[in-house]
Design an enzyme around this catalytic site. Structure first.
Site, PDB file in Angstrom:
ATOM      1  N   GLN A  15      57.323  64.113  17.712  1.00  0.00           N
ATOM      2  CA  GLN A  15      57.499  63.626  16.348  1.00  0.00           C
ATOM      3  C   GLN A  15      58.906  63.063  16.173  1.00  0.00           C
ATOM      4  O   GLN A  15      59.091  61.998  15.563  1.00  0.00           O
ATOM      5  CB  GLN A  15      57.254  64.750  15.347  1.00  0.00           C
ATOM      6  CG  GLN A  15      57.376  64.319  13.890  1.00  0.00           C
ATOM      7  CD  GLN A  15      56.314  63.323  13.493  1.00  0.00           C
ATOM      8  OE1 GLN A  15      55.123  63.578  13.655  1.00  0.00           O
ATOM      9  NE2 GLN A  15      56.726  62.177  12.971  1.00  0.00           N
ATOM     10  N   ARG A  20      49.791  71.610  22.544  1.00  0.00           N
ATOM     11  CA  ARG A  20      50.029  71.840  21.111  1.00  0.00           C
ATOM     12  C   ARG A  20      49.673  73.291  20.834  1.00  0.00           C
ATOM     13  O   ARG A  20      48.496  73.669  20.878  1.00  0.00           O
ATOM     14  CB  ARG A  20      49.166  70.883  20.289  1.00  0.00           C
ATOM     15  CG  ARG A  20      49.314  71.009  18.772  1.00  0.00           C
ATOM     16  CD  ARG A  20      48.434  69.971  18.080  1.00  0.00           C
ATOM     17  NE  ARG A  20      48.336  70.161  16.658  1.00  0.00           N
ATOM     18  CZ  ARG A  20      49.111  69.601  15.745  1.00  0.00           C
ATOM     19  NH1 ARG A  20      50.081  68.794  16.142  1.00  0.00           N
ATOM     20  NH2 ARG A  20      48.939  69.817  14.457  1.00  0.00           N
ATOM     21  N   CYS A  37      56.095  63.604   8.277  1.00  0.00           N
ATOM     22  CA  CYS A  37      55.349  63.623   9.539  1.00  0.00           C
ATOM     23  C   CYS A  37      53.842  63.619   9.326  1.00  0.00           C
ATOM     24  O   CYS A  37      53.087  63.375  10.277  1.00  0.00           O
ATOM     25  CB  CYS A  37      55.779  64.822  10.385  1.00  0.00           C
ATOM     26  SG  CYS A  37      55.508  66.424   9.589  1.00  0.00           S
ATOM     27  N   HIS A  49      59.174  70.115  17.875  1.00  0.00           N
ATOM     28  CA  HIS A  49      58.172  69.048  17.827  1.00  0.00           C
ATOM     29  C   HIS A  49      58.833  67.761  18.340  1.00  0.00           C
ATOM     30  O   HIS A  49      59.078  66.824  17.581  1.00  0.00           O
ATOM     31  CB  HIS A  49      57.668  68.872  16.397  1.00  0.00           C
ATOM     32  CG  HIS A  49      56.359  68.144  16.292  1.00  0.00           C
ATOM     33  ND1 HIS A  49      55.763  67.521  17.363  1.00  0.00           N
ATOM     34  CD2 HIS A  49      55.531  67.930  15.229  1.00  0.00           C
ATOM     35  CE1 HIS A  49      54.627  66.962  16.973  1.00  0.00           C
ATOM     36  NE2 HIS A  49      54.465  67.202  15.683  1.00  0.00           N
ATOM     37  N   ARG A  74      54.137  57.440  16.799  1.00  0.00           N
ATOM     38  CA  ARG A  74      53.851  58.588  17.665  1.00  0.00           C
ATOM     39  C   ARG A  74      53.266  58.105  18.988  1.00  0.00           C
ATOM     40  O   ARG A  74      53.633  58.605  20.060  1.00  0.00           O
ATOM     41  CB  ARG A  74      52.870  59.536  16.960  1.00  0.00           C
ATOM     42  CG  ARG A  74      53.498  60.429  15.897  1.00  0.00           C
ATOM     43  CD  ARG A  74      54.343  61.540  16.509  1.00  0.00           C
ATOM     44  NE  ARG A  74      53.578  62.375  17.391  1.00  0.00           N
ATOM     45  CZ  ARG A  74      52.820  63.400  17.002  1.00  0.00           C
ATOM     46  NH1 ARG A  74      52.735  63.690  15.706  1.00  0.00           N
ATOM     47  NH2 ARG A  74      52.166  64.133  17.874  1.00  0.00           N
TER      48      ARG A  74
END
Length: 319
Positions: free
Chosen positions: A137, A107, A267, A134, A295
């Site tokens: 996600q 990340r 999100c 991302h 997730r």
């Protein structure tokens, strides 16, 4: 450890666009599966390291718990814990961690750094968020839409910044045959290189993509309405950005133009009263906490696929 000649990385969701439907189905099957899940440990004996340059709630917890459920050992590496990009190059860090770990999630702020880590690692690397993409996600988002598929009548509508979350939502959406429409303020449109890839995928699947600066036009008839915070972490210094999003709040008036059974998605974390009102995010149409849970399940499918593809296929065949 993984064979560097065959290892696969996940930098953006279109890296797995051909397998995306199967990856999502796998996550749904495992989430709602039978007692076999307690014995199925495809990451048994494996260690998965997760590097965080940005603070996280959902990403960290979902990866740690997901790896554990799959029988692996999760190892969290905060930015102050390691020398990545400081006294040691990304390339050297990748080479060292590959000697200890069976997979890495990263990340980060800069997408180029994720690409650099993946280039030099000999184990699979998953982009757990960068400034451009991302993918985890998006996998969770499309899994959530699939779970509610019977009630989704209309296109996916994005309202807000043309950011990393939208990039992979778009790529995933058109890969699975959804029409996608977006509304952004002028100057905050999505990245053109991502748009080019999305158009190519849409041409193959028959999906449509449309964009404007008008939220009402975008959400009219939508089956899904999705928004995100207007100013992302690391962008607080961008002068005047918040002001550009006046009129883009997802509120009761705006969603009245969508299909009555629309899904509201975000999100998280949400800045209530800014990009979305309490009345919308707390409404029966909201599936934001389903997204948050998914997730973990979507990432479990991705981790198994990338780190032990044979086991991924075995479980899919059993299902």
């Amino acid at each position: 450890m993984s064979d560097s000649d065959s290892k696969r990385d996940l930098m953006a969701i279109d890296d797995v666009s051909d397998e995306l439907a199967g990856l999502i189905d796998w996550g749904i099957d495992f989430k709602h599966g039978s007692d076999i899940n307690y014995d199925f440990k495809p990451l048994d004996g494996m260690s998965i390291g997760s590097i965080y340059e940005k603070p996280s709630t959902r990403t960290r917890v979902s990866f740690e718990v997901g790896v554990s459920k799959l029988g692996g050992q999760p190892l969290t590496l905060l930015s102050n814990d390691i020398q990545l990009g400081k006294s040691e190059s990304i390339a050297d860090t990748a080479a060292v961690l590959s000697r200890y770990l069976d997979g890495i999630t990263y990340r980060c702020f800069r997408h180029d750094d994720a690409e650099e880590l993946a280039k030099h690692a000999t184990v699979p690397v998953i982009n757990a968020l960068s400034d451009l993409h991302h993918p985890c996600q998006a996998a969770a988002d499309l899994m959530t839409i699939a779970e509610h598929g019977e009630s989704v009548n209309g296109h996916i509508a994005w309202v807000g910044d043309g950011n990393n979350v939208f990039h992979d939502l778009l790529l995933a959406g058109v890969a699975l045959g959804h029409d996608v429409s977006y509304a952004t303020p002028a100057g905050f449109e999505p990245d053109e290189s991502v748009m080019s890839r999305a158009r190519s995928i849409a041409a193959d699947t028959g999906s449509s993509i449309s964009g404007s600066n008008d939220p009402v036009e975008t959400v009219s008839g939508a089956g899904v309405i999705y928004t995100d915070i207007f100013v992302s972490m690391g962008e607080e210094h961008v002068e005047g950005k918040f002001d550009a999003f006046r009129g883009f709040q997802v509120n009761e008036e705006l969603v009245s133009h969508a299909d009555p059974d629309y899904l509201f998605m975000h999100c998280l974390p949400a800045h209530r009263g800014e990009e979305v009102t309490d009345a919308v995010i707390d409404s029966p149409n909201s599936v934001v906490f389903d997204q948050a849970e998914n997730r973990m399940w979507a990432q479990m499918s991705l981790l198994t696929y990338l780190c032990n593809e044979a086991a991924w296929h075995t479980y899919r065949d059993l299902g």
